[in-house]
Design a protein around this motif. Structure first.
Motif, mmCIF file in Angstrom:
data_model
loop_
_atom_site.group_PDB
_atom_site.id
_atom_site.type_symbol
_atom_site.label_atom_id
_atom_site.label_comp_id
_atom_site.label_asym_id
_atom_site.label_seq_id
_atom_site.Cartn_x
_atom_site.Cartn_y
_atom_site.Cartn_z
ATOM 1 N N ASP A 241 0.826 -1.206 0.000
ATOM 2 C CA ASP A 241 0.000 0.000 0.000
ATOM 3 C C ASP A 241 0.862 1.258 0.000
ATOM 4 O OD1 ASP A 241 -2.554 1.326 0.133
ATOM 5 O OD2 ASP A 241 -2.079 1.824 2.210
ATOM 6 N N LEU A 245 -0.148 1.146 -3.917
ATOM 7 C CA LEU A 245 -1.570 1.493 -3.922
ATOM 8 C C LEU A 245 -1.839 2.896 -3.378
ATOM 9 C CD1 LEU A 245 -2.999 -1.945 -2.694
ATOM 10 C CD2 LEU A 245 -2.735 -1.117 -5.042
ATOM 11 N N HIS A 253 -1.578 1.373 8.652
ATOM 12 C CA HIS A 253 -0.594 0.296 8.541
ATOM 13 C C HIS A 253 -0.125 -0.147 9.927
ATOM 14 C CE1 HIS A 253 0.435 2.425 4.503
ATOM 15 N NE2 HIS A 253 -0.617 1.647 4.373
#
Length: 306
Positions: A241, A245, A253
């Motif tokens: 991510d 992303l 996270h």
């Protein structure tokens, strides 16, 4: 070192509560099975409901519990496949609960508050709801399948109120309806009971220290899934991510990573006790994982979230 000692000091009450549960089971003949039913059907749904009602919801935030739920399910099913080939004492069906979820509530919430503060705690609780959804759907179903047929297992899952509490809270929250002020102290008290009773059940499940050893293969599988596979998956998603992303920020996270390093869930013992499926094995392994986490969590936090 200072942060690790502060975290250790913060977690000390949890271990005292486990010891009190052991004393209650050993000398007062307290029944963890009765408390397990109260936890699963009354206290846990109340905590889920109040947590979602208090969270600032948005489409990306609402998606977080389902992301965590999918991770729990994937890890649980993968380790169940392995457990069925290595365990032949009826305990394999408890492995998905042992590895897929974690003690994100009783154990994780105090740690999240220490690490992230009040604002980060709300985000952590939203992520944590993914493990609760797993416990009360796929995890419970797989555990029940070890003792019941498909139809009976599905019926038992359908009777679990936590999923309905989550959905109701989402609808009310998005509609702008809050918890009436007169009921806020009730939900605060239930949240306290959630932590105290959950940790005491672990102690009650171990009436002799033989339960700490039990089936070494079960303990090895549970520890590998919980403390190796889950953190590696969380770190992999963090990198994906952050590098590709770009959907969530570091706070998300870190919340998911903290979920990944929590010890085996006390609710695993609750469900194993309720289903009478290797409850002592589950309790012994959960306690060992909790003791291990006393060192594991400060080290991982220092390495990954300095």
């Amino acid at each position: 070192m200072t942060a690790a000692l502060a975290l250790l000091y913060k977690l000390l009450p949890l271990y005292i509560t486990v010891a009190l549960g052991w004393l209650a089971g050993r000398y007062l003949e307290a029944s963890g099975r009765h408390i397990a039913g109260i936890m699963l059907y009354i206290v846990t749904p109340s905590v889920v409901f109040s947590g979602v009602m208090a969270a600032p919801l948005s489409p990306s935030v609402i998606l977080l519990p389902f992301i965590v739920f999918l991770i729990c399910s994937a890890i649980g099913l993968a380790l169940l496949w392995l457990a069925r080939r290595l365990l032949h004492d009826g305990s394999a069906s408890i492995i998905p609960l042992s590895v897929g979820t974690g003690n994100t509530g009783y154990f994780g919430i105090p740690v999240a508050l220490l690490l992230f503060g009040e604002q980060g705690l709300a985000l952590y609780i939203v992520c944590m709801l993914g493990t609760t959804l797993f416990e009360n759907s796929v995890g419970f179903y797989l555990a029940a399948r070890g003792r019941y047929g498909i139809r009976d297992a599905l019926v038992r899952v359908a009777r679990l109120p936590s999923v309905y509490a989550f959905l109701l809270a989402v609808v009310l929250n998005l509609s702008g309806i809050g918890i009436p002020q007169v009921l806020v102290p009730l939900f605060d008290n239930l949240r306290g009971a959630y932590s105290i009773l959950g940790m005491m059940i672990i102690g009650m499940g171990i009436l002799s220290f033989r339960g700490l050893a039990g089936n070494i293969r079960f303990t090895g599988l549970a520890f590998s899934g919980k403390f190796l596979v889950w953190p590696l998956v969380a770190l992999g998603l963090w990198w994906l991510d952050a590098s590709v992303l770009g959907i969530y920020d570091t706070a998300v996270h870190q919340a998911i990573f903290l979920i990944s390093i929590t010890p085996i869930a006390a609710n695993t013992v609750v469900i194993a006790t309720l289903l009478d499926t290797a409850p002592r094995q589950a309790a012994g392994t959960a306690l060992l994982s909790t003791l291990f986490a006393l060192v594991f969590i400060p080290v991982m936090v220092a390495v990954v979230m300095p």
